[in-house]
Design an enzyme around this catalytic site. Structure first.
Site, mmCIF file in Angstrom:
data_model
loop_
_atom_site.group_PDB
_atom_site.id
_atom_site.type_symbol
_atom_site.label_atom_id
_atom_site.label_comp_id
_atom_site.label_asym_id
_atom_site.label_seq_id
_atom_site.Cartn_x
_atom_site.Cartn_y
_atom_site.Cartn_z
ATOM 1 C CE LYS A 74 -4.091 1.178 -0.970
ATOM 2 N NZ LYS A 74 -4.613 0.502 0.219
ATOM 3 C CB SER A 78 -0.941 0.004 1.209
ATOM 4 O OG SER A 78 -1.993 -0.917 1.033
ATOM 5 C CB SER A 111 -4.698 1.798 3.838
ATOM 6 O OG SER A 111 -3.816 1.240 2.896
#
Length: 389
Positions: free
Chosen positions: A67, A64, A129
């Site tokens: 991101k 993640s 997230s």
């Protein structure tokens, strides 16, 4: 031969002829500092200098932490008018199924066929997230997540993040989804520098959406003074990772690491690395552009040596206990043959740190050295003959 600027480093100058490697016995020793992470970098935010690296330029699965790139694409769209913070974007069934509550992954719990503002979606991406929020943004900007992923990769390369290849907007495991720790640090630097109006989202401790309250997963937020971002990551392939930044006494550092085995281990290593970033590492400004960079021999010149100057400045980061292990060399094809004119390209000044990083800048002659007369050349030739040179 010596470089005055190197004296505080207790480094040894070594002449390397014709692009040979380090002289015997000059190999970089192991750094005094290490980490249990599989990949890690510590960056000085202001200069972009890497202070520490462990497999830092090696592409890795970022989970993640990728991101950060999804958010950057949204920030750019906000700035050029393609998006506004109050714009409401549709939540497709794809976004809900692949990233929402139905997916079993990190989510901001968007409802299928609902609409959410860009401001909420950004908080969902950054604080919670949310994979669903990423896909909604991806579909809004790219039509499909696949197209958006290609856009992410193209934009990353334009920004100089050469290791980056994105297969999705979320960090979901994919063999083609890779970026290095160093490029994640550079990406964080871009976000902090260019989008301060949105960076405050990264320090937000909690965000509630659809009646569900979720806390920021960054283990440094609210724990370490000055910590104000950025993004965690975790998959079975990547392990637990973090891209983090903090400010202390007017200085900012960026820390990126990956490959920890547990969430607790990530939190502990985050504190350790960030504290070390401020207390154990320093930035060394070795030489300024145009500054003296030692001297090298000149064959058949009216002077035996010529002074050198650096064409560019050279700075690097080093652990305080590694200073004595820094290796500096002038790499050139020599000896130079007279005549030499000021500004002639000579070679490069190359620095190797104990953790294996190499920095170099070109060097040039700082003065003219005229060729010897006929008698002088004859004498030099005779001396070389006697010496067997």
């Amino acid at each position: 031969m010596s470089l005055p600027a190197l004296k505080p480093l207790a480094a040894i100058m070594v002449l390397v002829w014709a692009a040979a490697s380090l002289a015997p016995g000059a190999e970089a020793r192991q750094s005094a500092f290490d980490t249990r992470a599989s990949h890690a970098v510590i960056m000085d935010y202001e200069t972009g200098a890497i202070l520490f690296s462990k497999n830092g330029e090696e592409p890795m699965p970022p989970a993640s932490m990728s991101k950060l790139m999804t958010a950057l694409m949204a920030f750019e769209a906000l700035e050029d008018g393609r998006l506004t913070l109050d714009a409401e974007l549709p939540v497709s069934e794809t976004a809900w199924r692949r990233g929402g509550a139905a997916s079993g992954s990190s989510t901001m719990f968007l409802e299928v066929n609902s609409r959410a503002t860009v401001e909420d979606l950004l908080q969902g991406i950054i604080v919670q997230s949310g994979n669903d929020a990423c896909i909604v943004i991806a579909e809004a900007l790219g039509g499909t997540e696949e197209n958006f992923s290609a856009m992410m990769t193209e934009r990353a390369r334009e920004l100089g993040l050469e290791s980056a290849t994105f297969a999705n907007s979320t960090g979901w495991p994919d063999p083609e989804h890779r970026i290095s720790a160093a490029d994640l640090a550079r990406l964080a630097q871009i976000i902090i520098r260019d989008y301060p109006q949105y960076y405050s989202f990264y320090a937000q401790p909690v965000f509630t959406y659809n009646g569900i309250r979720q806390f920021n997963r960054n283990p440094l937020i609210g724990v370490m003074q000055g910590a104000d971002g950025l993004k965690t990551g975790r998959t079975s392939e990547a392990g637990f990772g973090l891209t983090a930044s903090a400010v202390r006494d007017g200085q900012r550092r960026i820390v990126v690491f990956n490959g920890m085995e547990t969430e607790r281990a990530r939190a502990d290593e985050a504190e350790r690395l960030m504290r070390a970033a401020f207390t154990e590492f320093e930035l060394v400004n070795l030489v300024e552009a145009g500054g003296g960079a030692g001297q090298v021999e000149v064959f058949l010149g009216q002077a035996e040596t010529v002074a050198l100057r650096a064409v560019e400045g050279l700075s690097f980061g080093v652990h305080r206990r590694d200073r004595a292990g820094v290796r500096a060399e002038i790499v050139y094809d020599g000896p130079l043959r007279a005549p030499v004119q000021a500004g002639d390209s000579v070679g490069r000044l190359e620095v190797t740190t104990p953790d294996g990083r190499i920095f170099s800048v070109p060097v040039e002659a700082a003065e003219d050295v005229n060729r010897q007369g006929l008698l002088g050349r004859a004498g030099t030739g005779l001396v070389r003959l006697i010496r067997g040179g």
